[in-house]
Design an enzyme around this catalytic site. Sequence first.
Site, mmCIF file in Angstrom:
data_model
loop_
_atom_site.group_PDB
_atom_site.id
_atom_site.type_symbol
_atom_site.label_atom_id
_atom_site.label_comp_id
_atom_site.label_asym_id
_atom_site.label_seq_id
_atom_site.Cartn_x
_atom_site.Cartn_y
_atom_site.Cartn_z
ATOM 1 N N ARG A 178 -9.389 14.716 5.337
ATOM 2 C CA ARG A 178 -8.518 13.750 6.010
ATOM 3 C C ARG A 178 -9.158 13.121 7.243
ATOM 4 O O ARG A 178 -9.256 11.896 7.330
ATOM 5 C CB ARG A 178 -7.206 14.425 6.432
ATOM 6 C CG ARG A 178 -6.213 13.442 7.033
ATOM 7 C CD ARG A 178 -4.966 14.128 7.569
ATOM 8 N NE ARG A 178 -4.270 14.885 6.548
ATOM 9 C CZ ARG A 178 -3.196 15.639 6.786
ATOM 10 N NH1 ARG A 178 -2.716 15.723 8.012
ATOM 11 N NH2 ARG A 178 -2.607 16.304 5.813
ATOM 12 N N HIS A 196 -3.970 8.152 -3.379
ATOM 13 C CA HIS A 196 -3.657 8.647 -2.032
ATOM 14 C C HIS A 196 -2.165 8.885 -1.884
ATOM 15 O O HIS A 196 -1.426 8.017 -1.418
ATOM 16 C CB HIS A 196 -4.148 7.631 -0.991
ATOM 17 C CG HIS A 196 -4.252 8.193 0.401
ATOM 18 N ND1 HIS A 196 -5.250 9.060 0.773
ATOM 19 C CD2 HIS A 196 -3.492 7.988 1.511
ATOM 20 C CE1 HIS A 196 -5.121 9.365 2.054
ATOM 21 N NE2 HIS A 196 -4.047 8.740 2.517
ATOM 22 N N TYR A 221 4.080 -9.519 3.398
ATOM 23 C CA TYR A 221 3.745 -10.872 3.850
ATOM 24 C C TYR A 221 2.235 -11.150 3.839
ATOM 25 O O TYR A 221 1.840 -12.307 3.724
ATOM 26 C CB TYR A 221 4.263 -11.100 5.272
ATOM 27 C CG TYR A 221 5.758 -10.989 5.403
ATOM 28 C CD1 TYR A 221 6.605 -11.853 4.708
ATOM 29 C CD2 TYR A 221 6.333 -10.023 6.219
ATOM 30 C CE1 TYR A 221 7.984 -11.747 4.826
ATOM 31 C CE2 TYR A 221 7.711 -9.907 6.340
ATOM 32 C CZ TYR A 221 8.535 -10.772 5.642
ATOM 33 O OH TYR A 221 9.888 -10.678 5.756
#
Length: 865
Positions: free
Chosen positions: A31, A77, A121
Amino acid sequence: MVDQDRIIKINIEEEMKSAYIDYSMSVIVSRALPDVRDGFKPVHRRVLFGMNELGNTSDKPYKKSARIVGEVLGKYHPHGDSSVYYAMVRMAQPWSLRYPLVDGQGNFGSVDGDSPAAMRYTEARLSKLAEEMLRDIEKDTVDMQLNFDDTLKEPAVLPTRIPNLLINGASGIAVGMATNMPPHNMTEVIDGTIAYIDNRGEVTIEDLMNYVKAPDFPTGGTIYGYAGVKSAFETGRGRVVLRGKAEIEHENNHEKIIITEIPYLVNKAELIKYIADLVSDKRIDGISNVNDESDRQGMRIVVDVKKDANSSVVLNKLYKLTALQSSFSVNNIALVNGRPRMLNLKDLIGQFVNHRKDVVTRRTKFELRKAEERAHILEGLIIASDNIDEVISIIKTSQSPNEAIERLIARFALSEIQSRAIVDMRLRQLTGLEQDKLRAEYEEIEKLINHLREILENEDLLMKVIKDELVEIKEKFGDERKTEIIYASEELNPEDFYADDEMIITISHMGYIKRTPLSEFRAQNRGGVGVKGSETRDEDFVEYIYPASMHATLLIFTQKGKCYWLRVFEIPEGTRTSKGRAIQNLLNIDADDKVSAFIRIKNLTTDIEFINSHYLLFCTKRGVIKKTLLEAYSRPRANGVNAIELREGDEVIQVRMTNGNNEVLIANRNGRAIRFHESTVRVMGRTATGVRGMMLDDENDEVVGMICIKDKENETILVVSEQGYGKRSKIDDYRITNRGGKGVKTINITEKTGKLVDIKNVTDDNDLMIINKSGMTIRMKVADLGIKGRATQGVRLINLDKRNDEIASVCKVMSDPAVEDTITEECTEVENDAENVENESFDNDIVILEEEQDEDNEEPLTTEE
């Protein structure tokens, strides 16, 4: 009974240890820390791989960010969507990554800390550089591993062609460790990598630093000082000081500080707000306004400087108090073979080269295998074309494709793959042109196979392939440095925050000290009443006044023979009428001690040649004189040092700085003065007592002043009495005698003149600043005083309008002949030159001289110490 069998009793402490170790290792490996080979954490690697699998490349239209995030979440993921989206956003921000890997369209945030728009967006696709990190991934160049649900494969590392960990850096917090790696310039890193390859790894970190100069941040700025960079390159840890770029512009008689670049990871909006808060809290003076005029052309922060402020000082305060100067703490920890390691510059380049070597080797083997397979098929097709009629006959007479394959194998000794390729041939390949193409392709394949085999057998050729690919990357994506380097700079010096202006330092009888700008005093003609110079307590009065520049160092000597150091900018500033601050609050002076002399020096600790060629002359009220090298007083200590060993009942009344070739004039309270050459006083140690300089008349007599004569052609001797009378005399009026005598008369003391209070060596270029005990100050020109005989009484210099008022202090400053009614705006710059009056000691000498002594009565000198 069954439930009891299913319960396993364990030690809670051991279970906690085991669980936490498993968790911490998962965080470290999977990680928070980047892999040294491609410089990525798993989330970044998965984002780029997912975009590549989507076909979301730089030559294709943008895709919605939500589409990309969904792809990565669903396949590789399984964490929060924001973790994936913000990782992708950061790779698209040109102020976050030195070389962005994602080409974003839409609102991806700003350097002001604005958040990016929602993923529904914005749109994105891979940048061209990111494609170089994924190139050849389909050629078995890296290990593939199962994803979280074992349904798909994902790469354990990317087959990157660029040293991404160095050029883009990384940061992350694991358990028990963290990494913080700065970005570097791609051109420099590739040049360093090529040098590493050329020298077969036998290269020092110092050699690599000739190529990789320093970190290169996306926001530009200036690296201030090289020690931290050098430490980071050599050890993997270091502190890099980073400054924003600022220039001072002049516009309509106003000065502005224009900031065009800020340090890496600094929020521009918060920086501007913090500057405004500092101004409103009065922690920074001299700023009238701060505006953000940044636009698409670039960053531009405008700081308006007040008319009476010094722009350089304001800028230095901004560096000191704001994030305009910040530091980047380098901590090069990355995963090497799955384990965290601290890496220096050579390690980072070496690990990347090893990775490329492995990738190119695996790619070459893959391409060789594919080439050999194709060559094998081409051999069969060529055999078929040479025996085309028989091949056609076999195929036509066979009942099935498998029978045809078997008959072809038996007839021409072909492999099953070759026979199947012959059966699958199209009719157009039977033409002569197509047959020529087969032979040409076979020849090219043979050359390729030989080349690939040579690469695998010859390591030099393998490394050349790696180098050529690096050069190609550099030519396509390399650029100039954005961050400049100032090699010789270190931390800010205290004087950087103060303009080197001239000040008047005032000290009262009770030990209050202040500095006041010289411009606050105005010149008056001789005989004036003066202006109020300081507000003191009823029982206090101003006793000392000295000119000094802000960056000068004051050597402060006390009556008990102690030496202290004080920078002028450390003295609190006050107005002309303010009281000042108790000097005991600034220096560790004993309660029963008192300052008696000051020496002002511009560069005490840095000008080695100067301090080893100049001396300090001490004079005590009992007539003792001592000469010591200035170097002995050049190492400041907070608690001061012993400057001279005094006998009981004696005290220091004056200290002068000389160049070893001056004449000395000492005066006593009874109005006598003696002149001798300083060479008659031998050099002694810092704690020595000294020798006799002047013989006193009796127990009630005492020495009150000493001056050093440095320019006999232009200097005259000025004496001032208690009641405001003074005069100038020629130096030659005082004959040179031996050290230790009683001296000669210097002024005619009467009841009207009062006792002598000061003696100075002055020129026509000097002004006098006179302060009386009631605190009144007057400035006048020395040139207005005529030269009188040594034994005359002189003329009135100042009118004392209060009963029992007396002259307290006299100081000389350089005058400006163009100014009559206003004070000169600044004194001549202080130079480290004992010949220059500006480097002379300035203090309050109380000198009273009386009748002339016959030379025959002078006593021989003594050499007691």
